[in-house]
Write an enzyme that holds these catalytic residues in place. Structure first.
Site, PDB file in Angstrom:
ATOM      1  N   HIS A  38       2.287   2.190   6.461  1.00  0.00           N
ATOM      2  CA  HIS A  38       3.161   2.446   5.323  1.00  0.00           C
ATOM      3  C   HIS A  38       3.511   3.930   5.230  1.00  0.00           C
ATOM      4  O   HIS A  38       2.633   4.771   5.019  1.00  0.00           O
ATOM      5  CB  HIS A  38       2.436   2.004   4.052  1.00  0.00           C
ATOM      6  CG  HIS A  38       3.229   2.092   2.807  1.00  0.00           C
ATOM      7  ND1 HIS A  38       2.757   2.706   1.663  1.00  0.00           N
ATOM      8  CD2 HIS A  38       4.465   1.627   2.493  1.00  0.00           C
ATOM      9  CE1 HIS A  38       3.660   2.615   0.706  1.00  0.00           C
ATOM     10  NE2 HIS A  38       4.704   1.961   1.183  1.00  0.00           N
ATOM     11  N   HIS A  80      10.520   8.954   0.352  1.00  0.00           N
ATOM     12  CA  HIS A  80      10.324   7.814  -0.535  1.00  0.00           C
ATOM     13  C   HIS A  80      10.992   7.996  -1.891  1.00  0.00           C
ATOM     14  O   HIS A  80      11.732   7.139  -2.362  1.00  0.00           O
ATOM     15  CB  HIS A  80       8.834   7.544  -0.750  1.00  0.00           C
ATOM     16  CG  HIS A  80       8.565   6.439  -1.718  1.00  0.00           C
ATOM     17  ND1 HIS A  80       8.397   6.646  -3.077  1.00  0.00           N
ATOM     18  CD2 HIS A  80       8.470   5.103  -1.533  1.00  0.00           C
ATOM     19  CE1 HIS A  80       8.195   5.490  -3.678  1.00  0.00           C
ATOM     20  NE2 HIS A  80       8.244   4.534  -2.779  1.00  0.00           N
TER      21      HIS A  80
END
Length: 289
Positions: A38, A80
């Site tokens: 991730h 992100h």
């Protein structure tokens, strides 16, 4: 077109029974879930940076997840948050530019920022990579990409731009399309747009839609990718009963699992992939293939 030939009541009964079984029994006969790093191996290196990709490769992890957004001058960068504040020194370098939104900075300005020191002094000087730089690093390690289109409502046309960038880097050839690329988003419309623009690309929807809506998602999404806390073996089994746009059973990649017990639990549910900040921990918790 989509529903597979098993009665819904049978699916529900089997799913309920699977919840009562130990993980190893519930997943008997199923393939070992894919482990996806991730934002790179983000427990060990600053998220979404090239060093996080390198760390995933060092750990022997094939799949890497990332997030893509767009700068003021139209460059795709891997980050992100829609703000630079949390993971860079943008406040210090550009003190008068609050709230430091990615879309308000040029690619050259973002390239000046330190994206590693917030994580550890050992990573001082790590940069926010462009999508092309990130892809090139994955290619260097022969890795695979789960790419999330982030905040598509902020960046009109980002789906087409992302696909063109992937194509320019050679990632829409038969090899990558077959087994090395998935594009996902929390926006169903964004996923649908990707599918319509490039039907050969494997796609995933981030979320846990009601089972009554799965037939609609199966028109454009090959995967349903929910939070691990929102699923059960029954839910996963129901997703598997639908064929996605490429004629194969829909898959489930769940997130974000960082400990061995939860990894074994969701593996027992029958998930196809586990997205994790600690890919070595998850990998080592799963039975050997």
């Amino acid at each position: 077109m989509h529903a597979r030939a098993v009665a819904a009541t049978t699916t529900a009964l089997l799913g309920t029974a699977a919840l009562l079984l130990p993980a190893s029994q519930a997943r008997a006969g199923a393939e070992r879930p894919t482990v996806i790093a991730h934002r790179g191996a983000s427990t060990y290196a600053p998220e979404n940076t090239l060093v996080a990709v390198d760390k995933a490769a060092e750990l022997g992890i094939d799949w890497v997840e990332n997030d893509v957004q767009r700068t003021r001058d139209g460059e795709l960068v891997v980050l992100h948050d829609d703000s630079l504040k949390r993971t860079t020194d943008a406040e210090e370098v550009f003190p008068g530019r609050a709230p430091w939104k990615v879309k308000d900075f040029t690619a050259d300005e973002i390239a000046l920022l330190d994206a590693g020191s917030w994580f550890s002094p050992a990573y001082a000087g790590a940069r926010v990579p462009t999508l092309e730089q990130f892809i090139d690093r994955l290619e260097l390690h022969h890795q695979k990409l789960l790419l999330e289109i982030k905040n598509p409502d902020l960046y009109p046309g980002i789906e087409d731009q992302t696909l063109k960038a992937l194509d320019n880097e050679g990632w829409l050839d038969a090899d990558h399309l077959a087994s090395r690329l998935i594009v996902q988003s929390f926006s169903a419309e964004s996923v649908r747009t990707v599918h319509e623009l490039e039907p050969t690309v494997k796609t995933g929807f981030l979320g846990t839609p009601p089972t009554s809506d799965l037939a609609d998602y199966a028109d454009f999404a090959d995967q349903i990718n929910p939070s691990h806390s929102s699923i059960s073996s029954d839910y996963v089994a129901t997703v598997h009963e639908f064929d996605g746009p490429h004629g194969r059973p829909m898959e489930v990649f769940t997130w974000t699992v960082n400990d061995a017990d939860t990894a074994r639990l969701v593996a027992g549910y029958g998930v196809d992939g586990i997205i994790t900040n600690s890919p070595d921990v998850v990998r080592d918790a799963l039975p050997a293939e």
